[in-house]
Motif scaffolding. Structure first.
Motif, PDB file in Angstrom:
ATOM      1  N   MET A  90       0.831  -1.330  -0.267  1.00 31.21           N
ATOM      2  CA  MET A  90       0.326  -0.235  -0.141  1.00 31.21           C
ATOM      3  C   MET A  90       0.938   1.019   0.101  1.00 31.21           C
ATOM      4  SD  MET A  90      -3.124   0.238   0.482  1.00 31.21           S
ATOM      5  CE  MET A  90      -4.387   1.578   0.486  1.00 31.21           C
ATOM      6  N   ASN A  91       2.420   1.195   0.230  1.00 22.39           N
ATOM      7  CA  ASN A  91       2.821   2.384   0.283  1.00 22.39           C
ATOM      8  C   ASN A  91       3.144   2.564  -1.423  1.00 22.39           C
ATOM      9  OD1 ASN A  91       4.738   0.049  -0.732  1.00 22.39           O
ATOM     10  ND2 ASN A  91       6.420   0.061   0.315  1.00 22.39           N
ATOM     11  N   CYS A 108      -0.385   7.286  -4.558  1.00 21.14           N
ATOM     12  CA  CYS A 108      -0.668   8.188  -6.022  1.00 21.14           C
ATOM     13  C   CYS A 108      -1.649   7.972  -5.869  1.00 21.14           C
ATOM     14  CB  CYS A 108      -1.445   6.251  -6.729  1.00 21.14           C
ATOM     15  SG  CYS A 108       0.648   5.088  -7.521  1.00 21.14           S
ATOM     16  N   SER A 109      -2.862   8.685  -6.910  1.00 21.84           N
ATOM     17  CA  SER A 109      -4.260   9.277  -6.083  1.00 21.84           C
ATOM     18  C   SER A 109      -4.996   8.211  -6.417  1.00 21.84           C
ATOM     19  CB  SER A 109      -4.294  10.087  -7.055  1.00 21.84           C
ATOM     20  OG  SER A 109      -4.302  10.366  -8.616  1.00 21.84           O
ATOM     21  N   LYS A 137      -9.975   0.010  -4.755  1.00 24.77           N
ATOM     22  CA  LYS A 137     -11.140  -0.508  -4.989  1.00 24.77           C
ATOM     23  C   LYS A 137     -10.909   0.301  -6.859  1.00 24.77           C
ATOM     24  CE  LYS A 137     -16.428   0.654  -5.373  1.00 24.77           C
ATOM     25  NZ  LYS A 137     -17.133   1.754  -5.116  1.00 24.77           N
ATOM     26  N   ASP A 138     -10.463   1.156  -7.195  1.00 19.53           N
ATOM     27  CA  ASP A 138      -9.791   1.609  -8.807  1.00 19.53           C
ATOM     28  C   ASP A 138      -9.245   0.496  -9.273  1.00 19.53           C
ATOM     29  OD1 ASP A 138     -11.638   3.963  -8.347  1.00 19.53           O
ATOM     30  OD2 ASP A 138      -9.756   4.988  -7.822  1.00 19.53           O
ATOM     31  N   VAL A 139      -8.048   0.479  -8.793  1.00 16.40           N
ATOM     32  CA  VAL A 139      -7.768  -0.813  -9.160  1.00 16.40           C
ATOM     33  C   VAL A 139      -7.812  -2.015  -9.367  1.00 16.40           C
ATOM     34  CG1 VAL A 139      -5.181  -1.929  -8.756  1.00 16.40           C
ATOM     35  CG2 VAL A 139      -5.058   0.378  -7.735  1.00 16.40           C
ATOM     36  N   SER A 193     -10.156  -5.741 -13.116  1.00 20.00           N
ATOM     37  CA  SER A 193     -11.906  -6.742 -13.876  1.00 20.00           C
ATOM     38  C   SER A 193     -11.840  -6.213 -15.635  1.00 20.00           C
ATOM     39  CB  SER A 193     -12.844  -5.946 -12.528  1.00 20.00           C
ATOM     40  OG  SER A 193     -14.091  -6.491 -13.336  1.00 20.00           O
ATOM     41  N   PHE A 194     -12.061  -4.531 -15.308  1.00 21.91           N
ATOM     42  CA  PHE A 194     -12.139  -4.323 -16.655  1.00 21.91           C
ATOM     43  C   PHE A 194     -11.492  -5.408 -17.555  1.00 21.91           C
ATOM     44  CE2 PHE A 194     -10.802  -1.080 -20.086  1.00 21.91           C
ATOM     45  CZ  PHE A 194     -12.476  -0.993 -20.701  1.00 21.91           C
ATOM     46  N   LEU A 195     -10.210  -4.417 -17.175  1.00 23.92           N
ATOM     47  CA  LEU A 195      -8.758  -5.291 -18.240  1.00 23.92           C
ATOM     48  C   LEU A 195      -9.314  -6.957 -18.248  1.00 23.92           C
ATOM     49  CD1 LEU A 195      -5.842  -3.760 -17.086  1.00 23.92           C
ATOM     50  CD2 LEU A 195      -7.300  -3.340 -19.267  1.00 23.92           C
TER      51      LEU A 195
END
Length: 123
Positions: A1-2, A7-8, A12-14, A19-21
């Motif tokens: 997590m470091n 990063c912004s 959840k976005d990752v 999932s999208f990829l």
């Protein structure tokens, strides 16, 4: 997590992005499989058409060979007929000459035979 803290992008976005990829990758794989199946079907169809054309070409070659043989046979028959016609003409000319000679000779004999008869009748 470091690294994420710098990063912004949130975890959840990752996860959503992954999932999208994955979904997009699966969709692309499915499209590729469909395209591959279509191309393989086209290739098989072309191969079949090629086999059919090969059969047609062989058949046409066979027919061409038959036509050539027939043509040679007809040429031979025409040459033989022409040769026979010339031979018949020569034989006819020879026969005509022989007949003329015969009639000429026979005519002289008959006229010589008549000559003494005519002489005898004139007395």
């Amino acid at each position: 997590m470091n690294n994420c803290s710098k990063c912004s992008i949130s975890h959840k976005d990752v996860s959503t992005c992954q999932s999208f990829l994955r979904c997009h990758l699966a969709h692309l794989k499915k499209q590729m499989a469909q395209q591959r199946a279509e191309y393989e079907a086209i290739v098989l169809s072309l191969e079949q058409q090629n086999k059919e054309r090969d059969i047609e070409v062989k058949d046409l070659h066979s027919k061409l060979d038959q036509q050539r043989q027939w043509h040679r046979l007809v040429e031979t028959k025409i040459c033989n007929a022409e040769r026979a016609r010339k031979d018949a003409e020569r034989k006819n000319e020879t026969l005509q000459r022989e007949m003329e000679e015969f009639f000429c000779t026979f005519g002289k004999l008959t006229s010589e035979e008549k000559l003494p008869e005519q002489i005898h009748q004139s007395f």
